[in-house]
Design a protein around this motif. Structure first.
Motif, PDB file in Angstrom:
ATOM      1  N   ALA A  11       0.831  -1.210   0.000  1.00 23.62           N
ATOM      2  CA  ALA A  11       0.000   0.000   0.000  1.00 23.62           C
ATOM      3  C   ALA A  11       0.866   1.261   0.000  1.00 23.62           C
ATOM      4  O   ALA A  11       0.547   2.241  -0.678  1.00 23.62           O
ATOM      5  CB  ALA A  11      -0.931  -0.004   1.207  1.00 23.62           C
ATOM      6  N   MET A  12       1.965   1.230   0.725  1.00 21.62           N
ATOM      7  CA  MET A  12       2.852   2.387   0.786  1.00 21.62           C
ATOM      8  C   MET A  12       3.645   2.565  -0.508  1.00 21.62           C
ATOM      9  O   MET A  12       3.956   3.687  -0.888  1.00 21.62           O
ATOM     10  CB  MET A  12       3.788   2.264   1.989  1.00 21.62           C
ATOM     11  CG  MET A  12       3.046   2.381   3.316  1.00 21.62           C
ATOM     12  SD  MET A  12       4.118   2.199   4.743  1.00 21.62           S
ATOM     13  CE  MET A  12       5.107   3.659   4.598  1.00 21.62           C
ATOM     14  N   GLU A  13       3.960   1.456  -1.167  1.00 20.89           N
ATOM     15  CA  GLU A  13       4.757   1.506  -2.398  1.00 20.89           C
ATOM     16  C   GLU A  13       3.928   1.864  -3.624  1.00 20.89           C
ATOM     17  O   GLU A  13       4.448   2.435  -4.580  1.00 20.89           O
ATOM     18  CB  GLU A  13       5.413   0.144  -2.654  1.00 20.89           C
ATOM     19  CG  GLU A  13       6.447  -0.250  -1.642  1.00 20.89           C
ATOM     20  CD  GLU A  13       6.855  -1.717  -1.770  1.00 20.89           C
ATOM     21  OE1 GLU A  13       6.367  -2.426  -2.677  1.00 20.89           O
ATOM     22  OE2 GLU A  13       7.678  -2.149  -0.951  1.00 20.89           O
ATOM     23  N   ALA A  14       2.669   1.536  -3.610  1.00 18.76           N
ATOM     24  CA  ALA A  14       1.830   1.717  -4.797  1.00 18.76           C
ATOM     25  C   ALA A  14       1.574   3.203  -5.055  1.00 18.76           C
ATOM     26  O   ALA A  14       1.243   3.953  -4.135  1.00 18.76           O
ATOM     27  CB  ALA A  14       0.502   0.988  -4.614  1.00 18.76           C
ATOM     28  N   PRO A  15       1.717   3.623  -6.305  1.00 18.97           N
ATOM     29  CA  PRO A  15       1.408   5.022  -6.611  1.00 18.97           C
ATOM     30  C   PRO A  15      -0.084   5.303  -6.433  1.00 18.97           C
ATOM     31  O   PRO A  15      -0.912   4.411  -6.576  1.00 18.97           O
ATOM     32  CB  PRO A  15       1.822   5.169  -8.081  1.00 18.97           C
ATOM     33  CG  PRO A  15       2.027   3.801  -8.608  1.00 18.97           C
ATOM     34  CD  PRO A  15       2.150   2.866  -7.446  1.00 18.97           C
TER      35      PRO A  15
END
Length: 90
Positions: free
Chosen positions: A52-56
């Motif tokens: 979730a944190m990595e996804a744009p």
């Protein structure tokens, strides 16, 4: 070892069934990013948070966190409110 992607896909199906049964789809924003967090499966939850944190998120959609315990959704955390998840009584 549990495959986090497979487990999250399974939990997503379970959540949608509960949301339909409990008539809670109306509680969700029109567009959102769903983050599934099985509280008793720390490795899967950690992977879900990492993804979730990595996804744009160029659209700026709000995150909706679905908390699970023992494979059952128990609560949705939305911007500004919490919603208990329980299927309708028969």
């Amino acid at each position: 070892m549990v495959n986090p992607a497979e487990r999250l896909a399974e939990l997503d199906g379970i959540l949608m069934q509960y949301l339909l049964e409990a008539d809670l789809l109306r509680e969700l924003p029109p567009a959102y990013r769903l983050v599934l967090l099985p509280l008793d499966e720390p490795e899967v939850a950690a992977q879900a948070l990492a993804w979730a944190m990595e996804a744009p998120n160029p659209e700026g959609w709000p995150s909706v966190y679905a908390l699970f315990l023992q494979g059952r959704p128990i609560r949705l955390l939305l911007l500004g409110k919490e919603v208990e998840v329980a299927p309708r009584a028969a």
